[in-house]
Design an enzyme around this catalytic site. Structure first.
Site, PDB file in Angstrom:
ATOM      1  N   LYS A 108    -106.967 -27.952  52.377  1.00  0.00           N
ATOM      2  CA  LYS A 108    -108.093 -28.276  51.831  1.00  0.00           C
ATOM      3  C   LYS A 108    -108.048 -29.306  50.454  1.00  0.00           C
ATOM      4  O   LYS A 108    -108.485 -30.207  50.413  1.00  0.00           O
ATOM      5  CB  LYS A 108    -109.251 -27.490  51.879  1.00  0.00           C
ATOM      6  CG  LYS A 108    -109.285 -26.802  53.316  1.00  0.00           C
ATOM      7  CD  LYS A 108    -110.433 -25.673  53.055  1.00  0.00           C
ATOM      8  CE  LYS A 108    -110.471 -24.897  54.542  1.00  0.00           C
ATOM      9  NZ  LYS A 108    -111.099 -23.707  54.316  1.00  0.00           N
ATOM     10  N   GLN A 121    -113.788 -18.827  50.415  1.00  0.00           N
ATOM     11  CA  GLN A 121    -112.830 -18.688  51.379  1.00  0.00           C
ATOM     12  C   GLN A 121    -112.828 -17.265  51.895  1.00  0.00           C
ATOM     13  O   GLN A 121    -112.597 -16.436  51.158  1.00  0.00           O
ATOM     14  CB  GLN A 121    -111.259 -19.086  51.052  1.00  0.00           C
ATOM     15  CG  GLN A 121    -110.267 -19.054  51.966  1.00  0.00           C
ATOM     16  CD  GLN A 121    -110.383 -19.985  52.991  1.00  0.00           C
ATOM     17  OE1 GLN A 121    -110.724 -21.160  52.803  1.00  0.00           O
ATOM     18  NE2 GLN A 121    -110.361 -19.634  54.311  1.00  0.00           N
ATOM     19  N   ASP A 164    -120.102 -25.211  53.352  1.00  0.00           N
ATOM     20  CA  ASP A 164    -119.832 -24.491  54.367  1.00  0.00           C
ATOM     21  C   ASP A 164    -120.802 -24.118  55.317  1.00  0.00           C
ATOM     22  O   ASP A 164    -120.487 -23.775  56.417  1.00  0.00           O
ATOM     23  CB  ASP A 164    -119.062 -23.246  54.111  1.00  0.00           C
ATOM     24  CG  ASP A 164    -117.714 -23.130  54.356  1.00  0.00           C
ATOM     25  OD1 ASP A 164    -117.227 -23.828  55.079  1.00  0.00           O
ATOM     26  OD2 ASP A 164    -117.221 -22.018  53.803  1.00  0.00           O
TER      27      ASP A 164
END
Length: 296
Positions: A54, A98, A121
């Site tokens: 990413k 994460q 997200d």
């Protein structure tokens, strides 16, 4: 074997990246650079790899990314304090924490701590609620959003289709069901959400026009579970032993690809299917967050 029935996630992701790049260029002309913060806790090797991918895509597109790493043993309070600082930073438009988070950190508390307008997200309760209500102002989780975009751009007919989703997780299964069942364009599917206590999963799968596997079980979907012409989307990422592979293991999906492919009408490879789409949606969400934050 011909690649005619493959749905190429890498190629479709590149289309989205090109669109995102144009939006970034417009923002930069107005003095705005989208900013994305990655947060990790500990040194989980898989998390390092995923964040690294990413980071590289952010750099390629012109998104300013920063990675904050808390040490192994950091507690939930430490993580919440870090998120609060990122929430308050006007140069950070998107925040990604994460997964997986080490125990005993509660991911529900962590995701709720990220400001909804920076939750690229799509896990904050506000964004989850907006998805369920069909409110397009929220952020959709990147993997189910990527699968939906994959289906749309591959010109798969969703309206009226029988869609079967294997897995009821909060990250993929539940939001995927909500997306496909919306009363909206590129939706209106009849959705069955299967899980570990579903009776005769194979019978449900054989009804599917669209079969989405997100259970986290290597090779779960067999050839006799798929009807001819079905569209099969493999979301799974599973590590299996392989003495011939570097490190002694390799990644496989939830679908027995080589045996299912000759039967399926369309199918995603794994890797090269859903994974690139997840990153593409994350980048696009971040740019939209920057646009909204700056009134662009």
């Amino acid at each position: 074997m011909s690649s005619a029935n493959l749905i190429d996630g890498r190629a479709i992701a590149e289309q989205i990246h090109a669109e995102t790049s144009r939006r970034i260029a417009v923002l930069k002309q107005r003095g705005v650079q989208p900013g994305l913060a990655f947060v990790r806790v500990g040194e989980d090797p898989a998390s390092q790899v995923y964040v690294g991918m990413k980071e590289r895509m952010s750099a390629r597109l012109g998104i300013a990314s920063t990675t904050r790493v808390l040490p192994d043993g950091a507690d939930e309070g430490d993580l919440l304090k870090l998120i609060a600082r990122l929430n308050a930073d006007p140069k950070i438009h998107g925040i990604l924490v994460q997964a997986p988070l080490p125990r005993p950190i509660d991911p529900v508390n962590v995701y709720a701590a990220v400001l909804p307008q920076k939750d690229v997200d799509g896990f904050h309760p506000v964004n989850v609620g907006k998805l369920m209500l069909g409110d397009p102002t929220g952020f959709v989780p990147c993997t189910p959003g990527g699968v939906h975009e994959l289906l749309v751009r591959a010109e798969v007919k969703i309206e009226g289709a029988e869609a079967v989703i294997l897995g009821r997780g909060n990250i993929v299964g539940k939001p995927m069901a909500a997306l496909l069942a919306q009363k909206a364009r590129h939706a209106n599917a009849t959705v069955t959400l299967c899980h570990s206590l579903t009776r005769d999963i194979a019978a449900h799968c054989r009804r599917a026009d669209i079969l989405i596997a997100a259970m986290g079980v290597a090779g779960f979907v067999k050839a006799d579970m798929v009807k001819s012409s079905a569209v099969v989307i493999d979301v799974g990422v599973n590590r299996v032993p392989d003495a011939n592979a570097k490190g002694g293991w390799r990644l496989v999906g939830d679908v027995d690809f080589e045996r299912v492919r000759p039967i399926a009408g369309r199918i995603t490879p794994n890797p090269g299917g859903v994974g690139p789409m997840t990153i593409a949606l994350l980048m696009r969400n971040t740019v939209r967050a920057a646009e909204q934050a700056t009134g662009q």
